[in-house]
Design a protein around this motif. Structure first.
Motif, mmCIF file in Angstrom:
data_model
loop_
_atom_site.group_PDB
_atom_site.id
_atom_site.type_symbol
_atom_site.label_atom_id
_atom_site.label_comp_id
_atom_site.label_asym_id
_atom_site.label_seq_id
_atom_site.Cartn_x
_atom_site.Cartn_y
_atom_site.Cartn_z
ATOM 1 N N GLU A 109 0.664 -1.106 -0.280
ATOM 2 C CA GLU A 109 0.061 -0.084 0.121
ATOM 3 C C GLU A 109 0.680 1.477 -0.170
ATOM 4 N N SER A 110 0.624 2.305 -0.600
ATOM 5 C CA SER A 110 1.420 3.666 -0.836
ATOM 6 C C SER A 110 2.994 3.253 -1.110
ATOM 7 N N GLY A 111 2.718 2.306 -1.920
ATOM 8 C CA GLY A 111 4.373 1.751 -2.744
ATOM 9 C C GLY A 111 4.809 1.088 -1.471
ATOM 10 N N ILE A 112 4.473 0.767 -0.339
ATOM 11 C CA ILE A 112 5.275 0.059 0.569
ATOM 12 C C ILE A 112 4.641 -1.767 0.410
ATOM 13 N N THR A 113 6.048 -2.062 0.759
ATOM 14 C CA THR A 113 5.338 -3.770 0.895
ATOM 15 C C THR A 113 5.879 -4.049 2.440
ATOM 16 N N PHE A 114 4.826 -4.469 2.990
ATOM 17 C CA PHE A 114 5.567 -5.402 3.714
ATOM 18 C C PHE A 114 5.293 -6.624 4.233
ATOM 19 N N GLN A 115 6.218 -7.399 4.571
ATOM 20 C CA GLN A 115 6.346 -9.266 4.432
ATOM 21 C C GLN A 115 6.960 -8.939 5.919
ATOM 22 N N PRO A 116 5.925 -10.805 6.712
ATOM 23 C CA PRO A 116 6.444 -11.464 7.473
ATOM 24 C C PRO A 116 7.071 -12.578 7.664
ATOM 25 N N VAL A 117 8.529 -12.514 7.893
ATOM 26 C CA VAL A 117 9.769 -14.004 7.397
ATOM 27 C C VAL A 117 9.363 -14.820 8.880
ATOM 28 N N LYS A 153 17.611 -19.788 3.445
ATOM 29 C CA LYS A 153 16.547 -19.311 2.362
ATOM 30 C C LYS A 153 16.047 -17.940 2.305
ATOM 31 N N LEU A 154 15.940 -17.259 3.636
ATOM 32 C CA LEU A 154 15.958 -15.959 3.258
ATOM 33 C C LEU A 154 16.873 -15.242 2.767
ATOM 34 N N GLY A 155 17.539 -15.353 2.430
ATOM 35 C CA GLY A 155 18.681 -14.828 1.325
ATOM 36 C C GLY A 155 18.614 -14.676 0.395
ATOM 37 N N LYS A 156 18.294 -15.728 0.216
ATOM 38 C CA LYS A 156 17.933 -16.562 -1.467
ATOM 39 C C LYS A 156 16.697 -15.982 -1.633
ATOM 40 N N HIS A 202 22.581 -11.892 2.262
ATOM 41 C CA HIS A 202 22.943 -10.559 1.762
ATOM 42 C C HIS A 202 22.746 -9.769 1.665
ATOM 43 N N ALA A 203 22.666 -8.786 3.557
ATOM 44 C CA ALA A 203 22.269 -7.757 2.996
ATOM 45 C C ALA A 203 23.626 -6.424 3.033
ATOM 46 N N LYS A 204 23.547 -5.405 2.825
ATOM 47 C CA LYS A 204 24.500 -4.222 2.286
ATOM 48 C C LYS A 204 24.963 -4.234 3.576
ATOM 49 N N LYS A 205 24.009 -3.817 4.362
ATOM 50 C CA LYS A 205 25.084 -3.134 5.807
ATOM 51 C C LYS A 205 24.389 -3.742 7.241
ATOM 52 N N LEU A 206 24.712 -4.846 8.353
ATOM 53 C CA LEU A 206 24.377 -5.354 9.586
ATOM 54 C C LEU A 206 23.985 -3.510 10.301
ATOM 55 N N VAL A 207 22.458 -3.397 10.730
ATOM 56 C CA VAL A 207 22.578 -2.289 11.921
ATOM 57 C C VAL A 207 22.305 -2.633 12.926
ATOM 58 N N PRO A 208 23.335 -2.955 14.273
ATOM 59 C CA PRO A 208 23.175 -3.918 15.159
ATOM 60 C C PRO A 208 21.887 -3.147 16.117
ATOM 61 N N ILE A 209 21.028 -3.750 16.834
ATOM 62 C CA ILE A 209 19.582 -3.217 17.986
ATOM 63 C C ILE A 209 19.670 -4.268 18.966
ATOM 64 N N HIS A 210 19.004 -4.138 19.772
ATOM 65 C CA HIS A 210 18.146 -4.510 21.107
ATOM 66 C C HIS A 210 19.759 -4.950 22.340
ATOM 67 N N TYR A 211 20.709 -4.522 21.774
ATOM 68 C CA TYR A 211 22.273 -4.228 22.872
ATOM 69 C C TYR A 211 22.754 -2.570 23.390
ATOM 70 N N GLY A 212 22.799 -2.677 25.422
ATOM 71 C CA GLY A 212 23.202 -1.725 25.628
ATOM 72 C C GLY A 212 22.430 -0.966 26.787
ATOM 73 N N LEU A 213 21.400 -1.279 26.479
ATOM 74 C CA LEU A 213 20.175 -0.641 27.204
ATOM 75 C C LEU A 213 19.834 -0.949 28.508
ATOM 76 N N PHE A 214 19.675 -2.522 28.432
ATOM 77 C CA PHE A 214 19.477 -3.241 29.582
ATOM 78 C C PHE A 214 20.520 -4.311 29.865
ATOM 79 N N ALA A 215 20.751 -4.133 31.492
ATOM 80 C CA ALA A 215 21.319 -5.310 31.828
ATOM 81 C C ALA A 215 21.179 -5.538 33.539
ATOM 82 N N HIS A 216 20.566 -7.139 34.145
ATOM 83 C CA HIS A 216 20.354 -7.281 34.920
ATOM 84 C C HIS A 216 21.308 -8.498 36.029
ATOM 85 N N GLU A 217 21.562 -8.337 36.796
ATOM 86 C CA GLU A 217 23.214 -9.243 37.144
ATOM 87 C C GLU A 217 22.343 -10.568 37.756
#
Length: 253
Positions: A109-117, A153-156, A202-217
């Motif tokens: 929709e609106s030129g944007i495609t969404f896909q769960p994998v 498989k996802l990369g192919k 085959h991503a041009k770049k990895l962008v790390p997420i889900h790190y650094g904000l939380f830790a519990h001993e």
């Protein structure tokens, strides 16, 4: 497409005058007993964003924020939901248009495609990853998936991914407080796994997420890394990456 990183695993995408939120969370207080306090100031964005589409990878409350849906989704906006999560989501939301998709099914929709994998949740709950694409940019969002055998498989099957947003904290969790037996096996991708996953996608770049904000001993113990680790693994795996701080906009997009 403009890409802004929000808190933790959250993204704001802007394309064709439409705003998309993925795993956008502002309130982490419910998980404080197991995540601990945020080590940096959490970005408050819900007063300023009106979204046309909201997506989430799974229902853990550090990825699914009912308050954000209520405040940020436009009246005519759409919640886009992986089909296996639909029955649970409908318990939380009312009077919202929901687009339900099976794995690998697309909605455009609106030129944007969404896909769960395919994805695999670290504690066995329902999770998908998401691919969002417009004419210029293709984004893969991996929530807090663990390592699985579908990255090849996802990369192919999904060519020309520009940015793979993947978790990197390789966290060991002790959730006995909520009835789960302790396991020393990480409940999300660690840094090297994320680099390899991005390479297989085959991503041009990895962008790390889900790190650094939380830790519990006791309950939430992430694997730590620094810039040298990033550079070393990037060279070893031959996978480019870029670091995007919370609140920052990806200049290259």
């Amino acid at each position: 497409m403009e890409i802004q990183k929000l808190n933790w695993a959250g993204l704001k995408l802007t394309s064709n005058n439409k705003t998309i939120l993925i795993d956008a969370v502002e309130d982490f207080s419910y998980y404080k007993p197991v995540l601990g306090d945020a080590v940096e100031q959490v970005i408050k964005f819900s007063d300023d964003i009106q979204a046309d589409y909201i997506l989430f990878t799974h229902l853990h409350l550090d990825h699914f924020d009912k308050g954000v849906i209520k405040k940020c989704l436009k009246k005519e906006g759409k919640l886009i939901v992986y089909s296996e999560l639909e029955p649970f989501v409908r318990k939380y939301v009312e009077d919202i248009e929901i687009i339900v998709l099976n794995l690998d099914e697309t909605f455009t929709e609106s030129g944007i495609t969404f896909q769960p994998v395919f994805a695999m949740d670290g504690v066995g709950e329902i999770q998908s990853s998401w691919i969002v694409e417009d004419k210029t940019t293709k984004v893969f969002h991996g929530g807090d998936t663990i390592w699985h055998n579908q990255f090849w498989k996802l990369g192919k099957e999904n060519e020309n991914i520009d940015y793979a947003f993947l978790p990197v904290n390789g966290v060991v969790v002790n959730f006995e407080i909520i009835g789960l037996e302790y396991s020393p096996i990480p409940a999300s991708l660690d840094l090297k796994e994320a680099f390899v996953a991005a390479h297989l996608l085959h991503a041009k770049k990895l962008v790390p997420i889900h790190y650094g904000l939380f830790a519990h001993e006791k309950c939430y113990i992430p694997q730590l890394f620094d810039e040298n680790d990033l550079k070393q693994i990037s060279e070893e795996v031959e996978q480019n990456y870029t670091i995007l701080k919370d609140g920052a906009i990806l200049a290259e997009s």
